[in-house]
Motif scaffolding. Structure first.
Motif, PDB file in Angstrom:
ATOM      1  N   HIS A 286      -3.470   7.162  -4.697  1.00  0.00           N
ATOM      2  CA  HIS A 286      -3.536   6.105  -3.476  1.00  0.00           C
ATOM      3  C   HIS A 286      -2.734   5.168  -4.955  1.00  0.00           C
ATOM      4  O   HIS A 286      -3.587   5.390  -5.720  1.00  0.00           O
ATOM      5  CB  HIS A 286      -4.003   6.045  -2.451  1.00  0.00           C
ATOM      6  CG  HIS A 286      -4.210   6.799  -1.776  1.00  0.00           C
ATOM      7  ND1 HIS A 286      -3.431   6.994  -0.684  1.00  0.00           N
ATOM      8  CD2 HIS A 286      -5.567   7.336  -1.702  1.00  0.00           C
ATOM      9  CE1 HIS A 286      -4.497   7.996   0.064  1.00  0.00           C
ATOM     10  NE2 HIS A 286      -4.939   8.309  -0.573  1.00  0.00           N
TER      11      HIS A 286
ATOM     12  N   ARG B  19      -6.265  -2.086   6.332  1.00  0.00           N
ATOM     13  CA  ARG B  19      -5.722  -3.392   7.077  1.00  0.00           C
ATOM     14  C   ARG B  19      -7.076  -3.607   7.613  1.00  0.00           C
ATOM     15  O   ARG B  19      -8.010  -4.723   7.517  1.00  0.00           O
ATOM     16  CB  ARG B  19      -4.439  -3.470   7.710  1.00  0.00           C
ATOM     17  CG  ARG B  19      -3.237  -2.706   7.325  1.00  0.00           C
ATOM     18  CD  ARG B  19      -1.959  -2.945   7.832  1.00  0.00           C
ATOM     19  NE  ARG B  19      -0.953  -2.368   7.575  1.00  0.00           N
ATOM     20  CZ  ARG B  19      -0.086  -1.455   7.937  1.00  0.00           C
ATOM     21  NH1 ARG B  19       0.012  -1.755   9.380  1.00  0.00           N
ATOM     22  NH2 ARG B  19       1.002  -1.101   7.542  1.00  0.00           N
TER      23      ARG B  19
ATOM     24  N   THR C  82      -3.217   3.953   5.566  1.00  0.00           N
ATOM     25  CA  THR C  82      -2.978   2.332   5.501  1.00  0.00           C
ATOM     26  C   THR C  82      -3.627   0.896   6.345  1.00  0.00           C
ATOM     27  O   THR C  82      -4.401   0.475   5.840  1.00  0.00           O
ATOM     28  CB  THR C  82      -1.547   2.083   5.582  1.00  0.00           C
ATOM     29  OG1 THR C  82      -0.801   2.944   4.650  1.00  0.00           O
ATOM     30  CG2 THR C  82      -0.894   0.751   5.684  1.00  0.00           C
ATOM     31  N   ARG C  83      -3.738   1.821   7.742  1.00  0.00           N
ATOM     32  CA  ARG C  83      -4.346   1.052   8.613  1.00  0.00           C
ATOM     33  C   ARG C  83      -6.242   0.520   8.836  1.00  0.00           C
ATOM     34  O   ARG C  83      -6.400   0.349   8.983  1.00  0.00           O
ATOM     35  CB  ARG C  83      -4.297   1.817  10.124  1.00  0.00           C
ATOM     36  CG  ARG C  83      -2.881   1.493  10.805  1.00  0.00           C
ATOM     37  CD  ARG C  83      -3.400   1.892  12.253  1.00  0.00           C
ATOM     38  NE  ARG C  83      -3.741   3.668  12.698  1.00  0.00           N
ATOM     39  CZ  ARG C  83      -3.099   4.945  12.554  1.00  0.00           C
ATOM     40  NH1 ARG C  83      -1.905   4.531  12.352  1.00  0.00           N
ATOM     41  NH2 ARG C  83      -3.720   5.656  12.662  1.00  0.00           N
TER      42      ARG C  83
ATOM     43  N   VAL D  79      -2.425   0.947  -4.581  1.00  0.00           N
ATOM     44  CA  VAL D  79      -1.466  -1.281  -3.918  1.00  0.00           C
ATOM     45  C   VAL D  79      -1.958  -1.785  -5.012  1.00  0.00           C
ATOM     46  O   VAL D  79      -2.070  -2.029  -6.329  1.00  0.00           O
ATOM     47  CB  VAL D  79      -3.154  -0.769  -3.777  1.00  0.00           C
ATOM     48  CG1 VAL D  79      -3.117  -2.267  -2.803  1.00  0.00           C
ATOM     49  CG2 VAL D  79      -3.724  -0.067  -2.258  1.00  0.00           C
TER      50      VAL D  79
ATOM     51  N   ILE E 220       1.265  -1.023   0.085  1.00  0.00           N
ATOM     52  CA  ILE E 220       0.082   0.147  -0.044  1.00  0.00           C
ATOM     53  C   ILE E 220       0.673   1.093  -0.119  1.00  0.00           C
ATOM     54  O   ILE E 220       1.905   1.451   0.801  1.00  0.00           O
ATOM     55  CB  ILE E 220      -0.787  -0.177   1.266  1.00  0.00           C
ATOM     56  CG1 ILE E 220      -1.952  -1.190   1.523  1.00  0.00           C
ATOM     57  CG2 ILE E 220      -1.948   1.177   1.120  1.00  0.00           C
ATOM     58  CD1 ILE E 220      -2.227  -1.619   2.393  1.00  0.00           C
TER      59      ILE E 220
ATOM     60  N   LEU F  56       5.770   2.066   3.131  1.00  0.00           N
ATOM     61  CA  LEU F  56       4.841   1.617   2.516  1.00  0.00           C
ATOM     62  C   LEU F  56       3.942   0.130   2.673  1.00  0.00           C
ATOM     63  O   LEU F  56       5.365  -0.130   3.950  1.00  0.00           O
ATOM     64  CB  LEU F  56       5.472   0.575   0.353  1.00  0.00           C
ATOM     65  CG  LEU F  56       5.681   2.151   0.295  1.00  0.00           C
ATOM     66  CD1 LEU F  56       5.645   1.222  -1.646  1.00  0.00           C
ATOM     67  CD2 LEU F  56       5.225   3.123  -0.860  1.00  0.00           C
ATOM     68  N   GLY F  57       2.492   0.691   2.725  1.00  0.00           N
ATOM     69  CA  GLY F  57       2.665  -1.131   4.104  1.00  0.00           C
ATOM     70  C   GLY F  57       2.290  -2.045   3.037  1.00  0.00           C
ATOM     71  O   GLY F  57       1.268  -2.032   2.213  1.00  0.00           O
TER      72      GLY F  57
ATOM     73  N   PRO G 125       0.187   5.035  -0.316  1.00  0.00           N
ATOM     74  CA  PRO G 125      -0.547   5.653  -0.102  1.00  0.00           C
ATOM     75  C   PRO G 125       0.025   7.207  -1.055  1.00  0.00           C
ATOM     76  O   PRO G 125       1.209   7.742  -0.366  1.00  0.00           O
ATOM     77  CB  PRO G 125      -0.341   6.413   1.093  1.00  0.00           C
ATOM     78  CG  PRO G 125      -0.353   5.271   2.310  1.00  0.00           C
ATOM     79  CD  PRO G 125       0.832   4.676   1.378  1.00  0.00           C
TER      80      PRO G 125
ATOM     81  N   GLU H 115      -0.016   6.638   7.147  1.00  0.00           N
ATOM     82  CA  GLU H 115      -0.335   5.733   7.856  1.00  0.00           C
ATOM     83  C   GLU H 115      -1.384   5.619   8.091  1.00  0.00           C
ATOM     84  O   GLU H 115      -2.432   4.130   8.324  1.00  0.00           O
ATOM     85  CB  GLU H 115       0.443   5.619   9.320  1.00  0.00           C
ATOM     86  CG  GLU H 115       0.610   4.748  10.076  1.00  0.00           C
ATOM     87  CD  GLU H 115       0.674   3.734   9.644  1.00  0.00           C
ATOM     88  OE1 GLU H 115       0.316   2.615  10.106  1.00  0.00           O
ATOM     89  OE2 GLU H 115       1.825   2.957   8.844  1.00  0.00           O
TER      90      GLU H 115
END
Length: 137
Positions: free
Chosen positions: A102, A39, A35-36, A104, A20, A70-71, A22, A32
């Motif tokens: 973003h 998830r 991203t959370r 992904v 991920i 990056l996640g 952003p 962040e």
């Protein structure tokens, strides 16, 4: 057999790597938080687990370069039952709800799809083809 977790299929479980990224114009805290949020949405699906990518480097084939900004997560899911389709739809929906740039990427068995600034129709066609490759439908 390759050793990275993205390529392992055991006991009917498939590991999908999500990277991920952003929008680079967002401050790190906002990135962040987004991203959370993604998830969390994925964890609500009927997946086996959602965990950080181990080892500190993005897996081979995954798009992205910096796992600290990056996640990178591994999503373990059943190889059957439509969970993969639900995962991809969740990512597509999350991207559609945010106007920023973003990105992904999803990697399964070394096959990566990157979702970002495509139109909704282009993204739908791309995702549909990717799902067909990995579900046989």
């Amino acid at each position: 057999m390759r050793s990275d977790h993205a390529d392992q299929r055991t006991d009917g479980v498939v590991n999908v790597v999500l990277v991920i990224a952003p929008d680079a114009e967002l401050d790190p805290e906002a990135g962040e938080r987004l991203t959370r949020q993604l998830r969390s949405e994925i964890a609500e699906l009927d997946v086996e687990s959602v965990r950080p990518w181990p080892g500190g480097t993005v897996p081979d084939g995954a798009k992205g370069t910096d796992p600290l900004t990056l996640g990178a997560v591994v999503v373990a899911l059943s190889a059957s039952g439509g969970v993969f389709t639900a995962l991809v739809e969740t990512v597509r929906d999350w991207l559609g709800r945010h106007s920023a740039r973003h990105r992904v990427s999803l990697t399964i068995d070394g096959d990566t799809i990157e979702l970002e600034r495509a139109s909704a129709a282009e993204r739908r066609d791309l995702v549909d083809a990717y799902i067909r490759r990995h579900t046989g439908s």
